[in-house]
Design an enzyme around this catalytic site. Structure first.
Site, PDB file in Angstrom:
ATOM      1  N   LYS A 232       1.021  -1.294   0.049  1.00 20.02           N
ATOM      2  CA  LYS A 232       0.027  -0.178   0.045  1.00 20.02           C
ATOM      3  C   LYS A 232       0.869   1.164  -0.095  1.00 20.02           C
ATOM      4  O   LYS A 232       0.318   2.452   0.077  1.00 20.02           O
ATOM      5  CB  LYS A 232      -0.953   0.140   1.178  1.00 20.02           C
ATOM      6  CG  LYS A 232      -1.747  -1.241   1.511  1.00 20.02           C
ATOM      7  CD  LYS A 232      -2.899  -1.323   0.995  1.00 20.02           C
ATOM      8  CE  LYS A 232      -3.964  -2.301   1.383  1.00 20.02           C
ATOM      9  NZ  LYS A 232      -4.758  -2.765   0.586  1.00 20.02           N
ATOM     10  N   CYS A 370     -13.997  -4.939   1.482  1.00 21.56           N
ATOM     11  CA  CYS A 370     -13.657  -5.594   2.596  1.00 21.56           C
ATOM     12  C   CYS A 370     -13.939  -4.723   3.779  1.00 21.56           C
ATOM     13  O   CYS A 370     -13.422  -4.555   4.869  1.00 21.56           O
ATOM     14  CB  CYS A 370     -12.080  -5.841   2.833  1.00 21.56           C
ATOM     15  SG  CYS A 370     -11.581  -6.936   1.653  1.00 21.56           S
TER      16      CYS A 370
END
Ligand code: PLP
Length: 412
Positions: A232, A370
């Site tokens: 990320k 998610c």
């Protein structure tokens, strides 16, 4: 008034040149990569650091006396020091993991099982990624503890009054995300840490979206654990770190058993290595750690404050431009937000939006991200999400808006 495009104090063209993948085309159109919250692209510096390691120094770490093993160990441990500096921590407070998910599971298993019991409470927020919900649910099942959930407001901010009301003498752990991947909300971590510490609880931060978008100082935030993922923050997949406060790590039992985490093994009694090695059983992702350190160095060189300012300007521009798209509803409009633009288009399923945008070369994510409790909170099954990174430009926002206009035409 529509804000102007971000000023060019930040050389985004030079930054883009560091990422070869950004030059490619998708469906005959220039790639517009707006899926950074799912994973970022890697700069040449990261790719080279990994390739160089495999080309010149590849070996296993910590166990060999031969030259290559020593070099690999030095590079791996230097990566730990780099990540400590990146987070404002000490080297021995950095545990390498596979990523944020594993970092949170590590804390839940090692700290949680030793410190949480029946009747205790763990507080999370409704905006958490599943990675910061399910490990705590498992811990509750194993220990008889209870999960409490702090609500979020209509604009997607954490309801701080409600959170303060939930944190009490039974609270052992407060686990919150630094930045919501579904809403973009930036949470007031220092304030939440103060509330947790006031009752003797610890605070665990899911930093998956925090680390890539601004300067993180775990001491200034006063957090006990901070988990992040390499991929990320422009580093490799399969590697991350969890920072843990030294006093806590030192007192924690191991969570996985195997090589490297022991001091001595006999069938009568096994003794364990010191932290952080006690939490790193088995051969680690050595090249990944080296690549992650290269990513941290890269972010430091570009400047985390400059990156945050660039993305904030882009977010403002993107928010204003998207507001002009007919029938678009933004999901997540908290006043303190990072570069996540989640939205729905009236009468059009997010997956259809994603497919048509892809045909225009625009990569966004569609789905529940998610974060199903967030979707439920806003009464939508899914959103389309454009998430910004350090290399995105106002022209790419314009490309997104133009492609959304095409989506509308298809469904007119
Ligand atoms: N937490 C947040 C806020 C995320 O955005 C993600 C990934 O999307 C995760 C946790 C899980 O990260 P990883 O899959 O790298 O472990």
């Amino acid at each position: 008034m529509t804000p102007a495009a971000p000023p060019h104090t930040y050389d985004v063209t030079a930054v883009r040149a560091d990422f070869p993948i950004l030059a490619r085309e998708v469906n005959g159109k220039p790639l517009v990569y707006l899926d950074n919250a799912a994973t970022t692209q890697r700069p040449e510096a990261v790719v080279n650091a990994i390739a160089d390691f495999y080309r010149t120094s590849n070996s296993n770490v910590h166990r060999g006396v031969h030259r290559l093993s020593q070099e690999a160990t030095e590079l791996f441990e230097a990566a730990r020091t780099t990540m400590a500096r990146f987070l404002g921590a000490d080297t021995h407070e950095i545990v390498f993991t596979r990523g944020t998910t594993e970092g949170i599971n590590l804390v839940a298993a090692a700290y949680g099982r030793a410190n949480v019991g029946a009747g205790d409470e763990i507080v999370v927020s409704r905006m958490e990624h599943h990675a910061n919900i399910v490990p705590w649910q498992l811990l509750c099942e194993q220990t008889g503890a209870r999960l409490r959930v702090a609500p979020i407001t209509d604009d997607g901010a954490l309801d701080m009054d409600a959170l303060a009301g939930l944190i009490g003498e039974r609270t052992k752990i407060v686990a919150v995300g630094h930045i919501s991947n579904a809403l973009g909300t930036i949470n007031p971590i220092q304030e939440i840490a103060r509330l947790a510490h006031a009752v003797g609880a610890i605070i665990v931060v899911d930093g998956a979206q925090g680390a890539p978008h601004g300067h993180v100082d775990v001491r200034a935030l006063d957090v006990d654990f901070y988990a992040l993922s390499g991929h990320k923050m422009y580093g490799p997949t399969g590697i991350g770190v969890v920072y843990g406060r030294k006093t806590l790590l030192d007192a924690m039992p191991p969570w996985q058993g195997g090589g490297d985490m022991i001091r001595s093994v006999t069938f009568e009694k096994t003794t364990y290595n010191d932290a952080p090695f006690r939490f790193e059983a088995g051969t680690p992702n050595i090249a990944g750690a080296i690549g992650l350190a290269a990513a941290a160095d890269y972010l430091r060189d570009v400047g985390l404050d400059a990156i945050a300012a660039h993305e904030a300007a882009l977010l403002e521009y993107g928010t204003a431009q998207l507001a002009k798209v007919e029938g678009l509803r933004m999901i997540g409009t908290a006043p303190h937000k990072a570069g996540v633009l989640g939205f729905v288009l009236e009468g059009i399923h997010p997956h259809d939006i994603g497919t048509i945008l892809d045909s225009e070369g625009v990569a966004v994510r569609t789905g529940h991200h998610c974060a199903q409790p967030v979707m439920e909170r806003f009464g939508v099954p899914a959103t389309a999400r454009a998430s910004l990174g350090l290399y995105n430009t106002p022209a790419e926002i314009d490309a997104l808006v133009a492609a959304l206009t095409k989506v509308r035409e298809v469904f007119a």
